[in-house]
Design a protein around this motif. Structure first.
Motif, PDB file in Angstrom:
ATOM      1  N   MET A  99       0.839  -1.190   0.000  1.00 51.85           N
ATOM      2  CA  MET A  99       0.000   0.000   0.000  1.00 51.85           C
ATOM      3  C   MET A  99       0.871   1.235   0.000  1.00 51.85           C
ATOM      4  O   MET A  99       1.762   1.394   0.836  1.00 51.85           O
ATOM      5  N   LEU A 100       0.597   2.130  -0.951  1.00 50.59           N
ATOM      6  CA  LEU A 100       1.325   3.387  -1.058  1.00 50.59           C
ATOM      7  C   LEU A 100       0.654   4.472  -0.239  1.00 50.59           C
ATOM      8  O   LEU A 100      -0.436   4.278   0.319  1.00 50.59           O
ATOM      9  N   LYS A 102      -0.700   7.209  -1.367  1.00 50.54           N
ATOM     10  CA  LYS A 102      -1.960   7.494  -2.036  1.00 50.54           C
ATOM     11  C   LYS A 102      -2.840   6.248  -1.980  1.00 50.54           C
ATOM     12  O   LYS A 102      -2.363   5.133  -2.199  1.00 50.54           O
ATOM     13  N   ASP A 103      -4.118   6.442  -1.674  1.00 46.56           N
ATOM     14  CA  ASP A 103      -4.992   5.278  -1.481  1.00 46.56           C
ATOM     15  C   ASP A 103      -5.243   4.516  -2.772  1.00 46.56           C
ATOM     16  O   ASP A 103      -5.489   3.313  -2.754  1.00 46.56           O
ATOM     17  N   LEU A 104      -5.197   5.200  -3.927  1.00 49.38           N
ATOM     18  CA  LEU A 104      -5.382   4.564  -5.232  1.00 49.38           C
ATOM     19  C   LEU A 104      -6.683   3.768  -5.326  1.00 49.38           C
ATOM     20  O   LEU A 104      -6.753   2.734  -5.995  1.00 49.38           O
ATOM     21  N   LEU A 106     -10.333   2.909  -6.712  1.00 52.10           N
ATOM     22  CA  LEU A 106     -10.953   3.062  -8.025  1.00 52.10           C
ATOM     23  C   LEU A 106     -12.223   3.888  -7.862  1.00 52.10           C
ATOM     24  O   LEU A 106     -13.147   3.476  -7.149  1.00 52.10           O
ATOM     25  N   ASN A 114     -14.206  -1.816  -3.792  1.00 49.96           N
ATOM     26  CA  ASN A 114     -12.770  -1.562  -3.718  1.00 49.96           C
ATOM     27  C   ASN A 114     -12.084  -2.539  -2.776  1.00 49.96           C
ATOM     28  O   ASN A 114     -11.004  -3.058  -3.075  1.00 49.96           O
ATOM     29  N   LYS A 158     -10.733   6.818   3.484  1.00 50.27           N
ATOM     30  CA  LYS A 158     -10.123   6.251   2.283  1.00 50.27           C
ATOM     31  C   LYS A 158      -8.956   5.337   2.645  1.00 50.27           C
ATOM     32  O   LYS A 158      -8.788   4.272   2.056  1.00 50.27           O
ATOM     33  N   GLN A 159      -8.152   5.763   3.624  1.00 54.10           N
ATOM     34  CA  GLN A 159      -7.020   4.942   4.034  1.00 54.10           C
ATOM     35  C   GLN A 159      -7.477   3.649   4.700  1.00 54.10           C
ATOM     36  O   GLN A 159      -6.843   2.605   4.538  1.00 54.10           O
ATOM     37  N   ALA A 162      -8.370   1.398   1.844  1.00 57.44           N
ATOM     38  CA  ALA A 162      -7.169   0.919   1.160  1.00 57.44           C
ATOM     39  C   ALA A 162      -6.425  -0.119   1.994  1.00 57.44           C
ATOM     40  O   ALA A 162      -5.905  -1.108   1.460  1.00 57.44           O
ATOM     41  N   THR A 166      -5.747  -4.078   1.161  1.00 51.33           N
ATOM     42  CA  THR A 166      -4.430  -4.702   1.226  1.00 51.33           C
ATOM     43  C   THR A 166      -4.470  -5.974   2.069  1.00 51.33           C
ATOM     44  O   THR A 166      -3.878  -6.999   1.697  1.00 51.33           O
TER      45      THR A 166
END
Length: 289
Positions: A99-100, A102-104, A106, A114, A158-159, A162, A166
């Motif tokens: 996981m970066l 940025k949440d990335l 969609l 997601n 959002k995190q 994400a 992950t």
């Protein structure tokens, strides 16, 4: 190597277990547009036991993200080994969750859609994947948001989405590259608590990149310090603070002492290439590795 999502592993002592991840003499260089090469990592070494929470700190541009890309198989080392569960996996993808910052997420997918993306990629049917995910959304603070879209969520929410995505990728090793770096202080503290709850439940092996010394100490079992580029591990120290941890621990004398010594090591990381390992920074107070 994947663990069972619906049955978190018991909290057992893995201190004597073989390392789950070994970075062995890893070197990575890149072509220099002006000729020759530029070294990003040189002789990087670290070893991580199953279920550990490890943080990496170091100066900007020291190669932390390069190291993560190598572990994830998105890049291959120029030399050295990336050993996962006893096998050299250099250049192989799909073995870790990544996981970066940025949440990335969609934007055309809802929260639940997601979160189950990794399961669907792994071949789990949509209905079955959502049946696995929905109880986790309830347990980890996303109840009522299942059908929202990313643009309807706060940064912290959002995190959460994400991170759950992950986790649901269902790999034992999780790489988190500054996941809370863009959050405000209050949200960041809440997310740290939330992450520790998630880690305590599933006991994944976590490698966490951060520029925040407090965050590294608060979350981790051990912290690795990297030098300025070309990056290498110049120090490693244990965090001998009992778990579970609460935010009040940051004012304890033990935490303050660890932070002071870690800051000294980090300041020295800009110029030093000496490698040092210690069980506790307090045992070498006043030194720079």
């Amino acid at each position: 190597m994947a663990s069972t999502l619906t049955s978190p592993r018991p909290d057992v002592d893995t201190s004597a277990a073989p390392p789950q991840l070994v970075i062995d003499q890893v070197h990575r260089s890149f072509p220099n547009p002006e000729g020759g090469t530029v070294d990003a990592l040189v002789d990087a070494n670290l070893s991580v036991r199953p279920g550990e929470f490890i943080s990496l700190i170091g100066p900007s541009g020291c190669g932390k993200s390069t190291l993560f890309n190598l572990i994830a198989g998105l890049d291959a080392p120029s030399s050295g080994r990336i050993v996962i569960d006893g096998v050299d996996r250099a250049g192989q993808q799909g073995l870790v969750g990544y996981m970066l910052q940025k949440d990335l997420l969609l934007p055309w997918r809802t929260v639940v859609e997601n979160v189950v993306l990794g399961l669907e990629i792994s071949g789990v049917r949509k209905k079955a994947a959502q049946a696995i995910a929905r109880p986790l959304l309830t347990t980890y603070g996303l109840a009522g948001f299942e059908n929202r879209y990313p643009h309807q969520l706060s940064g912290g929410m959002k995190q959460r989405v994400a991170l759950l995505r992950t986790i649901l990728f269902n790999r034992d090793i999780i790489l988190l590259d500054e996941p809370f770096g863009a959050l405000d202080a209050q949200t960041r503290e809440q997310m740290q608590e939330w992450l520790l709850d998630l880690w305590d439940d599933f006991h994944k092996t976590v490698l966490f990149v951060t520029h925040d010394i407090d965050e590294a100490i608060y979350l981790s079992d051990r912290v690795f310090v990297m030098s300025a580029r070309p990056g290498r591990i110049i120090a490693e120290f244990e965090v001998p603070l009992s778990r579970p941890r609460k935010p009040s621990v940051v004012t304890s004398p033990e935490f303050v002492a660890l932070k002071a010594d870690a800051r000294e090591l980090l300041n020295g990381a800009h110029t030093t290439h000496t490698t040092h390992t210690t069980s506790s920074l307090s045992s070498q107070e006043g030194t720079v590795a």
